[in-house]
Design a protein around this motif. Structure first.
Motif, short mmCIF file in Angstrom:
data_model
loop_
_atom_site.label_atom_id
_atom_site.label_comp_id
_atom_site.label_asym_id
_atom_site.label_seq_id
_atom_site.Cartn_x
_atom_site.Cartn_y
_atom_site.Cartn_z
N THR A 106 -4.83 1.28 1.10
CA THR A 106 -5.12 2.70 1.24
C THR A 106 -4.33 3.28 2.40
O THR A 106 -4.14 2.62 3.43
CB THR A 106 -6.63 2.92 1.49
OG1 THR A 106 -7.37 2.36 0.41
CG2 THR A 106 -6.96 4.40 1.62
N SER A 107 -3.84 4.53 2.22
CA SER A 107 -3.21 5.28 3.29
C SER A 107 -3.83 6.66 3.35
O SER A 107 -4.40 7.15 2.37
CB SER A 107 -1.70 5.38 3.08
OG SER A 107 -1.10 4.10 3.12
N ILE A 108 -3.72 7.32 4.53
CA ILE A 108 -4.45 8.56 4.76
C ILE A 108 -3.50 9.65 5.22
O ILE A 108 -2.65 9.44 6.10
CB ILE A 108 -5.57 8.36 5.81
CG1 ILE A 108 -6.58 7.32 5.31
CG2 ILE A 108 -6.28 9.67 6.12
CD1 ILE A 108 -7.66 7.00 6.33
N SER A 137 -5.23 5.48 -2.59
CA SER A 137 -5.27 4.03 -2.77
C SER A 137 -4.55 3.62 -4.04
O SER A 137 -4.53 4.37 -5.03
CB SER A 137 -6.72 3.52 -2.84
OG SER A 137 -7.46 3.89 -1.70
N ASN A 138 -3.89 2.44 -3.97
CA ASN A 138 -3.47 1.76 -5.20
C ASN A 138 -4.19 0.41 -5.23
O ASN A 138 -5.19 0.23 -4.52
CB ASN A 138 -1.95 1.62 -5.26
CG ASN A 138 -1.38 0.78 -4.13
OD1 ASN A 138 -2.11 0.29 -3.27
ND2 ASN A 138 -0.07 0.60 -4.13
N SER A 158 -7.60 10.18 1.42
CA SER A 158 -7.34 8.75 1.31
C SER A 158 -6.78 8.45 -0.07
O SER A 158 -7.44 8.73 -1.09
CB SER A 158 -8.63 7.94 1.53
OG SER A 158 -9.18 8.21 2.80
N SER A 198 -7.01 5.80 -6.83
CA SER A 198 -8.12 6.68 -6.44
C SER A 198 -7.69 7.53 -5.27
O SER A 198 -6.83 7.14 -4.47
CB SER A 198 -9.37 5.87 -6.07
OG SER A 198 -9.14 5.12 -4.89
N SER A 199 -8.27 8.73 -5.17
CA SER A 199 -8.05 9.62 -4.03
C SER A 199 -9.39 10.20 -3.61
O SER A 199 -10.22 10.57 -4.46
CB SER A 199 -7.07 10.74 -4.38
OG SER A 199 -7.62 11.59 -5.38
N THR A 200 -9.61 10.30 -2.29
CA THR A 200 -10.87 10.79 -1.73
C THR A 200 -10.56 11.80 -0.64
O THR A 200 -9.64 11.60 0.16
CB THR A 200 -11.68 9.62 -1.15
OG1 THR A 200 -11.90 8.64 -2.16
CG2 THR A 200 -13.02 10.10 -0.61
N ALA A 218 0.83 -1.20 0.00
CA ALA A 218 0.00 0.00 0.00
C ALA A 218 0.87 1.25 0.00
O ALA A 218 2.06 1.21 0.37
CB ALA A 218 -0.92 -0.01 1.22
N ALA A 250 -14.09 9.56 -5.01
CA ALA A 250 -12.88 8.88 -5.45
C ALA A 250 -12.64 9.11 -6.93
O ALA A 250 -13.56 9.02 -7.75
CB ALA A 250 -13.00 7.39 -5.15
#
Length: 886
Positions: free
Chosen positions: A557-559, A552-553, A550, A511-513, A477, A524
């Motif tokens: 996910t990392s924040i 993600s690959n 957030s 994706s990014s949120t 991640a 996302a």
């Protein structure tokens, strides 16, 4: 052009050596002072480049006092100690000819501080020495080589037989000798498992009596061993008890004596074989009318004592012109036995057995069989399945790497890292698998890379190994930056928040949120770059809160978390000096001082909320105070009045902006008549070391001071006379030289600006000093005033020996602005020049006219030159000196 040459070596040295002696044989003695750096370099020649290994007789070739080897050209030991003397060996080996070995003996020289003791004749001991009664002055010292002693009366040298009534016993200094040892067993001791073993180190010399210690390599001495002085006893010895048992005798005279016993507990395991088709023709197949060699090897200790027996179809092999047994095959690993079959024919096709044993011992023998026919011996083939050449796995999962191998006999497969100089995940450099499958649990990203699989030469054909590569790709991640960030801004300003993906596999943002206070503000979406941004065009109350991004690959996910507000940062209380206290009857007032942290980063601070409570109560008294617009680093203040003596209070201070209250700071206000700095905490009351001086002041107490420190100088306890109390001092021993300066700088003492007229508020600087020793330099006190370009003005100085007591100094000054006090210690002419300070007190007002002193007694212990003389009235001190001192 192919060139090979055997290894040769030569030891050269550098560092601060006293002398190097070479004689006509090969003995080389390198003498070096204790505490200096030992550097030995092994200069080697040979092709291929020889491998170098440093070892030491009965000890360590490292500086960590462990029995380890050093594998590089240069051996370097920082701050060498007397116990590290001995013979060092450099071994160079490149498998061409015999290894080259050179050695040098390192003699560590040292001289401890001498000790002078006084003894009266037994016939008349009544607490004082009377005229014409004989006393003995004995000077003792630990040294290598033995020290030469010189006696003086005052500055006059006393010579034997030339001073009436004085006798010097010069031979006494030779009555100390270095330790000597001998072993009760051979240096190499081979035993069977289950035996009882006793090893003794017998002292054959040494005055005073040496102290004997035992160590073991590798690892500590077995827990089942019983150590009594110079004897080690092992009951029911086990294979894991094998190793080097080192006996060391130390009496602080010369270098330690060392003896080593190499204890070998017989053991055998892992018998293997190799088949070498026609070594002379580099063949890889078994053919009739060609040569074949069968080799057998067992892991054993001692390796050279293994007996190998060969059988053909169950009957012992009888050597002949076509069957030759090589007891130690020079072309293979040491301890390998080979059976060579010359011009193989049909009657040589058979089942051959190799049996390894220790004759006359209870160790079970080991056996392995090889079926040798033209059809049963097939060269190996190693392949990687097409879909297994690259293996993709997620971090934390389990994975299996596969290499398929065929052949008769089917050899094992060895795995290793191919693209990194790293061991396998198990910690081994090679991992053997019988089926060619390498299984890894809990895979991490560090395991990514190429892995090499290759056929092993044992239990198969001894031919060029087959090998292949498998790529392991570990997905994980994203690692993001920042993980957490506090963002402050002014109302109406624009703010850009950016969450960056530092590392990931795959390295792309799927994706990014974005969320604000948990509420979704951006759905996302994929990102084309390695970061995601959120823009706040004009910050307001609605924009305030916690933003979460957030990223993600395909793995996880990392924040990134951003705490965004226009709140003011917390104020920083001014702790550096005791703030001014004013006493009125049973009340006191306290001047609270602080600076505002980063005032320009947020809305303008329009005031502060002040909350005060007595420590015994729960409720606060609260009010809002007005100050000028805070500037970064500018001191603000507010007077707290009507505080009750001697009560303490908790104070909370919160900055206020149009955005609302900011972060709060809290501190405790305590009443004290005297607020002296005794250096009892590591922060030393805010004092700092001047970076522009030659060396630093040192904080210590009686429990932490060096037991081998120079006697007759410096205090033994702090000013209060307790062993736990701390003080600051300058160490005058080497590497300090005359004139070196150490400066200790106080925090900034604030002086309130007056609207009219000059500064006229006096301040008292009170402190205790200790200046004892015949080489004392100077102690200077300077005042550094900030308002006039940080000018240092000397206001007090004292030089020379002031006796063994703490004494007080009081200095009244009239500073013309905020100031610091600088304590400057100047090193004197030699090492007996330690200066100490303690209990520093700076307060408004003139100093009182009183001084305090406290006596300190210094006692030192030491072994041996003696002098006898009658005592005469008025006899002054006698001094002992040696060739050199530390």
């Amino acid at each position: 052009l192919c060139i090979s040459a055997p290894a040769s070596g030569q030891i050269v040295h550098s560092g601060q050596a006293c002398v190097v002696k070479d004689d006509n044989i090969s003995e080389r003695v390198y003498t070096i002072r204790e505490g200096d750096m030992l550097v030995l370099q092994c200069l080697v020649k040979g092709h291929p480049r020889p491998q170098i290994r440093w070892t030491k007789t009965a000890g360590s070739a490292s500086d960590k006092f462990q029995e380890t080897s050093i594998f590089n050209e240069t051996l370097q030991i920082q701050n060498i100690q007397r116990i590290q003397g001995g013979r060092y060996y450099c071994k160079a080996e490149n498998r061409i000819g015999v290894p080259a070995i050179k050695s040098i003996r390192v003699d560590v020289q040292y001289l401890d501080m001498p000790t002078l003791t006084v003894h009266q004749t037994i016939s008349d001991v009544r607490g004082s020495y009377y005229q014409e009664k004989t006393v003995f002055l004995r000077c003792t010292v630990n040294s290598n080589p033995p020290a030469r002693f010189i006696w003086k009366r005052g500055s006059e040298v006393i010579t034997h037989n030339q001073d009436n009534g004085v006798d010097i016993y010069e031979p006494l200094y030779t009555q100390v000798t270095p330790p000597a040892l001998k072993l009760s067993v051979d240096e190499t001791l081979v035993v069977n498992p289950g035996d009882n073993v006793t090893m003794s180190c017998l002292v054959t010399g040494g005055i005073p009596t040496p102290v004997i210690t035992w160590t073991h390599y590798p690892g500590p001495i077995p827990t089942t061993a019983r150590v009594q002085g110079g004897t080690v006893t092992l009951q029911n010895v086990k294979v894991q008890d094998s190793g080097y048992y080192n006996c060391t005798a130390v009496n602080n005279v010369g270098n330690p004596a060392k003896k080593t016993v190499n204890l070998i507990v017989r053991a055998m395991s892992n018998i293997t074989f190799q088949i070498t088709p026609d070594p002379n023709k580099d063949s890889e197949t078994i053919q009739m009318e060609q040569d074949v060699k069968l080799s057998c090897h067992v892991d054993a200790q001692p390796q050279d004592k293994v007996n190998y027996t060969w059988y053909k179809n169950g009957l012992p092999v009888r050597p002949s012109k076509t069957l030759v047994i090589l007891r130690n095959d020079p072309e293979l690993d040491p301890g390998t036995c080979s059976l060579e079959i010359f011009y193989m024919n049909f009657r040589d096709q058979a089942t051959y057995s190799c049996v390894a044993s220790f004759t006359g011992t209870p160790i079970p023998e080991l056996k392995i069989e090889v079926n040798l026919t033209r059809n049963t011996v097939v060269p190996p083939v190693l392949t990687v399945p097409k879909d297994r050449a690259t293996v993709m796995v997620r971090e934390g999962s389990r994975v299996e790497l596969q290499c398929d191998v065929s052949g008769k006999p089917r050899p094992p497969v060895l795995w290793s890292r191919a693209d990194k100089e790293l061991p396998m995940p198990s910690g081994d450099w090679l991992v053997e698998t019988r089926d060619g499958r390498l299984r890894l649990d809990n895979v991490t990203r560090d395991m990514s890379g190429s892995y090499r699989c290759q056929t092993a030469r044992f239990n198969g054909l001894n031919i060029k190994p087959r090998q292949a590569l498998v790529q392991l790709n570990v997905q994980f991640a994203p690692i993001v930056d920042p993980q957490s960030l506090d963002v402050r801004t002014r109302t109406g300003d624009s703010v850009t928040l950016r969450c960056i993906m530092l590392k990931a596999n795959p390295q792309r943002i799927a994706s990014s949120t974005w969320r604000l206070n948990g509420r979704l503000i951006r759905s996302a979406r994929p990102e084309l770059q390695d970061y995601s941004e959120w823009q706040i065009d004009s910050f307001s109350q609605l924009s305030n809160g916690t933003y979460e991004c957030s990223i993600s690959n395909d793995v996880g996910t990392s924040i990134c978390v951003f705490y965004v507000s226009a709140k003011a940062y917390n104020p920083d209380f001014y702790y550096d000096t005791p703030a001014p206290i004013k006493k009125e009857n049973r009340n006191y007032s306290y001047t609270l001082q602080w600076t505002q942290r980063e005032p320009e980063a947020v809305d303008v601070v329009i005031g502060y909320k002040l909350e005060v409570r007595q420590l015994n109560f729960q409720s606060y008294m609260s009010k809002q105070i007005q100050v000028g617009t805070p500037q970064k680093g500018v001191l603000l203040q507010h007077i707290l009045s009507d505080l009750k003596i001697p009560l303490s209070y908790e104070v909370r201070l919160t900055p206020i902006t149009n955005f609302g209250p900011g972060d709060t700071s809290m501190r405790i206000i305590e009443y004290s008549e005297h607020q002296a700095c005794g250096f009892e905490v590591e922060k030393i009351c805010g004092f700092t070391q001047d970076k522009k001086d030659d060396f630093d002041w040192t904080r210590q107490n009686a429990n932490t001071q060096n037991p081998k420190r120079s006697p007759n100088t410096g205090p033994t306890k702090d000013r209060s006379g307790t062993r736990e109390g701390y003080y600051m001092y300058i160490e005058a021993s080497r590497p300090r030289v005359p004139g070196d300066k150490a400066r200790l700088v106080s925090p900034l003492y604030n002086v309130t600006t007056k609207a009219k007229g000059p500064y006229n508020t006096p301040f008292c600087i009170s402190f205790y000093y200790h200046m004892y020793g015949k080489h004392i330099g100077s102690l200077n006190v300077l005042v550094r005033v900030k308002s006039i370009g940080a000018l240092d003005t000397q206001v007090w100085t004292l030089s020379g020996n002031q006796g063994p007591n703490w004494q007080q100094a009081n200095i009244t000054i009239n500073p013309r602005g905020p100031f610091q006090v600088v304590f400057e210690g100047v090193r004197g002419s030699s090492y007996e020049g330690d200066i100490a300070i303690d209990d520093i007190y700076v307060a408004r007002g003139k100093c009182p006219m009183n001084r305090e002193t406290m006596s300190e007694a210094v006692s030192v212990k030491g072994s041996s030159a003696a002098l006898s003389l009658p005592i005469y009235t008025g006899l002054l001190a006698l001094f002992s000196t040696a060739l050199f001192h530390r």
